[in-house]
Motif scaffolding. Sequence first.
Motif, PDB file in Angstrom:
ATOM      1  N   SER A 164       4.394   1.411  29.426  1.00 57.12           N
ATOM      2  CA  SER A 164       5.514   2.451  28.993  1.00 57.12           C
ATOM      3  C   SER A 164       5.907   3.344  30.286  1.00 57.12           C
ATOM      4  CB  SER A 164       5.133   3.249  27.976  1.00 57.12           C
ATOM      5  OG  SER A 164       5.152   2.313  26.702  1.00 57.12           O
TER       6      SER A 164
ATOM      7  N   ASP B  70      15.715   5.324  15.438  1.00 55.55           N
ATOM      8  CA  ASP B  70      14.276   4.996  15.449  1.00 55.55           C
ATOM      9  C   ASP B  70      14.170   4.241  13.960  1.00 55.55           C
ATOM     10  OD1 ASP B  70      11.669   4.282  15.990  1.00 55.55           O
ATOM     11  OD2 ASP B  70      10.964   6.356  15.217  1.00 55.55           O
TER      12      ASP B  70
ATOM     13  N   ASN C 135       6.938   0.212  17.253  1.00 48.57           N
ATOM     14  CA  ASN C 135       6.398   1.441  17.671  1.00 48.57           C
ATOM     15  C   ASN C 135       4.987   1.505  17.606  1.00 48.57           C
ATOM     16  OD1 ASN C 135       8.679   2.898  18.351  1.00 48.57           O
ATOM     17  ND2 ASN C 135       8.622   3.782  16.269  1.00 48.57           N
TER      18      ASN C 135
ATOM     19  N   SER D 276       2.471   3.318  16.359  1.00 45.03           N
ATOM     20  CA  SER D 276       2.125   3.696  15.181  1.00 45.03           C
ATOM     21  C   SER D 276       2.470   2.945  13.970  1.00 45.03           C
ATOM     22  CB  SER D 276       2.634   5.153  14.883  1.00 45.03           C
ATOM     23  OG  SER D 276       4.028   5.223  14.857  1.00 45.03           O
TER      24      SER D 276
ATOM     25  N   TYR E 179       8.150   4.827  11.795  1.00 44.59           N
ATOM     26  CA  TYR E 179       9.711   5.162  12.179  1.00 44.59           C
ATOM     27  C   TYR E 179      10.063   6.532  11.746  1.00 44.59           C
ATOM     28  CZ  TYR E 179       9.218   0.236  13.109  1.00 44.59           C
ATOM     29  OH  TYR E 179       8.827  -1.113  13.350  1.00 44.59           O
ATOM     30  N   ASP E 180      10.633   6.997  12.721  1.00 41.67           N
ATOM     31  CA  ASP E 180      11.592   8.509  12.359  1.00 41.67           C
ATOM     32  C   ASP E 180      12.988   8.421  11.865  1.00 41.67           C
ATOM     33  OD1 ASP E 180       8.945   9.375  13.260  1.00 41.67           O
ATOM     34  OD2 ASP E 180       9.610  10.819  14.718  1.00 41.67           O
TER      35      ASP E 180
ATOM     36  N   VAL F  85      11.257  11.059  22.570  1.00 35.79           N
ATOM     37  CA  VAL F  85      10.978   9.544  23.011  1.00 35.79           C
ATOM     38  C   VAL F  85      10.066   9.376  24.061  1.00 35.79           C
ATOM     39  CG1 VAL F  85      11.964   7.312  23.612  1.00 35.79           C
ATOM     40  CG2 VAL F  85      13.180   8.849  22.080  1.00 35.79           C
TER      41      VAL F  85
ATOM     42  N   ARG G 287       6.382  11.279  23.030  1.00 33.88           N
ATOM     43  CA  ARG G 287       5.541  10.421  22.134  1.00 33.88           C
ATOM     44  C   ARG G 287       5.669   8.915  22.540  1.00 33.88           C
ATOM     45  NH1 ARG G 287       8.439  11.518  16.626  1.00 33.88           N
ATOM     46  NH2 ARG G 287       7.003  10.125  15.863  1.00 33.88           N
ATOM     47  N   SER G 288       6.267   8.529  23.590  1.00 35.68           N
ATOM     48  CA  SER G 288       6.289   7.053  24.015  1.00 35.68           C
ATOM     49  C   SER G 288       6.708   6.243  23.066  1.00 35.68           C
ATOM     50  CB  SER G 288       4.980   6.800  24.675  1.00 35.68           C
ATOM     51  OG  SER G 288       5.080   5.788  25.507  1.00 35.68           O
ATOM     52  N   LEU G 289       7.869   6.481  22.319  1.00 36.58           N
ATOM     53  CA  LEU G 289       8.194   5.555  21.275  1.00 36.58           C
ATOM     54  C   LEU G 289       9.063   4.261  21.655  1.00 36.58           C
ATOM     55  CD1 LEU G 289       9.624   8.390  18.890  1.00 36.58           C
ATOM     56  CD2 LEU G 289       7.665   7.095  18.774  1.00 36.58           C
ATOM     57  N   ASN G 290       8.569   3.282  21.259  1.00 40.54           N
ATOM     58  CA  ASN G 290       9.021   2.016  21.798  1.00 40.54           C
ATOM     59  C   ASN G 290      10.625   1.437  21.443  1.00 40.54           C
ATOM     60  OD1 ASN G 290       6.783   1.661  23.308  1.00 40.54           O
ATOM     61  ND2 ASN G 290       5.733   0.308  21.506  1.00 40.54           N
TER      62      ASN G 290
ATOM     63  N   ASN H 200       2.410   2.822  23.577  1.00 41.33           N
ATOM     64  CA  ASN H 200       2.435   3.985  24.366  1.00 41.33           C
ATOM     65  C   ASN H 200       2.732   3.982  25.929  1.00 41.33           C
ATOM     66  OD1 ASN H 200      -0.086   3.700  25.748  1.00 41.33           O
ATOM     67  ND2 ASN H 200      -0.946   5.304  24.355  1.00 41.33           N
TER      68      ASN H 200
END
Length: 774
Positions: free
Chosen positions: A321, A345, A357, A359, A362-363, A371, A374-377, A774
């Motif tokens: 990332s 997301d 993601n 985790s 999803y948010d 983004v 939190r390094s969201l994919n 991440n």
Amino acid sequence: MGYFYWNSLPDPLFDTPYSTVLESANGELLGAKVADDSQWRFPISDSVPDKFKAAILEFEDRRFYEHLGVDVRAIFRAAKQNYESGRVVSGASTLTMQVIRLSQKNPERTVVQKLKEMMLATHLELSASKEEILSLYAAHAPFGGNVVGLETAAWRYFGREASQLSWAESATLAVLPNSPALIHPARNRDDLKAKRDRLLKRLLENDSIDSLTYRLSLMEALPDKPLPLPQVAPHYLAKQVQSNKKGTRIRSSIQLPIQQKVNEILNYHHQNLSANGIENAAIVVMDVKNQEVLSYVGNTQAGRAHDQFVNIIDAPRSSGSILKPLLYLLMLNEGQLLPNTLVPDVPSTFSEYSPKNFSRSYDGAVHASQVIARSLNVPSVRMLQEYGVPKFHHYLNEFGISTINNAPEHYGLTLVLGGAETTLWEISAVYASLANHLNTYDGSSDHAKAFSPLFVNENEAKNSSNIQLSAGAVWSTFEAMTDVQRPEDEVFWRRFDGARKVAWKTGTSFGNRDGWAIGVTPDYVVGVWVGNADGEGRPELTGVKTAGPILFDVYNALPSTEWFATPWFELDEIEVCTISGHRAGAYCEKTERQWVPDAGLKTQICPYHKLVHLNESETHQVTSKCADINQIKSESRFVLPADQEWYYQRRNASYVSLPPIAKNCGEDLSQPIQLIYPSTEADIFVPVELDGRTGKTVFEVAHRNPDATIFWHLNDDYLGETSHIHQMDLSPKSGRHRLVLIDEFGNRLERRFEIIPNKKRPGIHPKPSEGFVN
């Protein structure tokens, strides 16, 4: 005859290979590589230390500064001694004559050879200064075994520079070239000590040393077996050898104290990493303002079995990332988003690509700065889809990343999640270049300037790229990077006065094979890579767990720095919707003033806040067609698309869904039903079980009304209904199908898809990206 004389001296005098010597910025020895003839022979130095000079002149050539290469008095004295002894006991060779003899590889001693050496010695005296001749001797005199030259001998026998040697040590080395075989750890030590002590006595007699120095020098022990040369930066030395600097003395920009400290930090962390099967790591520290490398540690001391000689800093590895902030920067720079613009997301499928993601949660919608933090994919891929893969690919090359050399379609949307390779050197140089771009902003213009990728450590800069880069966009990107959660020991850094502010980002590649961490301040960029050189992944190998702690340990060892100056003239203060992060619209109830990059003025007004009309009890949406205008309540509402809303409201308790439209009030033009998977018409690859049956696919739907009931139909066949949680496991046969979803209010959604049995690739999709984390 005169022509022969003036052309008899070779140029250069010594046709011999030299060791490659690497020095720090202050001239300390960092390492050396043996010469091509397997001799440790340092390149010629500019000067000879005073102690060795006094010792060698007293021992070999007292009238060195008086003769022109040949000492006539010494010749007559030697002739007399040889005649009286009946054999050759003295050669009467001056240091200049010995330099000539060394240059000719010590040929057989004959009268003719001696006359030739005399002639060439006089020529050398006329061609070079006395100090230059001394330097030639000191660089080429033999000191036993494969140790050649004073500098090499000082390091091999005493472990320090020649200028730091004591009188006893200098005297020891002065007598060695006369009998280099005396230097042996197990024999001849008494003879060597006797010769040294006699020379010390002569130095006392000619007042070079005093009596106390003489007595103390006699007490000093002789050296044991040769010591290994320092190897503080072996991979940097190897890099210089490969860049056509072999056989030279290289004055680098590396700072020895920093290099030693970084080595110490890496060795400490390697002990813990190795216990988890992670053997390799690399660190580079760049001085942004001087565009130099301060530390270069290319690998751990993991041993040959774990590829410790591989220079990881220059090795292409999956980027994870680590490129996400660059996409964010480019979109800010072009006015495609503001720092906190909401980005979708939700589970997403792009053709055959389904990013996940780290985790697995999803948010619904998330601010763009988060983004990065939190390094969201999934949001990153959506941002790249909006920005365009070909354009991002182009600008990565403009930034100076040469390893992304395939066509854009080769990488596709994986480009931002580790689908491409980069090197620790190049990615660190990119962030150093961005820091330099911000450092050199002087406020003289309110327009973006051309970005120049720095070729750090080579003291050159590439020509300006085609990127007109706003200092405001760079500053906003670094601000977002300061919110990346630090490792455990650094979590509460904001609570401490004077805590160092660092913009940083981690990255982890697919399969946990590469852990990255890049940190940026106005003065220093620190790049860290952790993993296994052979590509073996490990469960604990993530950027934040492995590379992050190393990065902050390095920063804590560096001098403290201030933060970047705010580029006010490339920022604009505007009204921003607090919730959506967009420019505030008429219906945004909560707003705030924010400084954003100039290009942010081109972004759209908040699309999520709308004016809605409700009945008095706020249970339904109404219009004047079905309700008395005096009984209609009008208010601003924050409204997300149905699929985003389904996830968003689970994270945000304050979010209130729109109530349904009252009967007889007209059609609800907004689609309340949203298919989460599959999100678009697509080919769905379904695994074939061991018994030959086609596996199941989980279809998932979101509805704006959490209490709604959805009725499912597949190819006109009724399947059943769902409430609250809308999921259904289906096993359609291979081929094309039509899914129809109808809620109790008559809203309808239709989606076509094709089922393709997949015997080779397990899972629903042929290209799951869940490993890019991440």
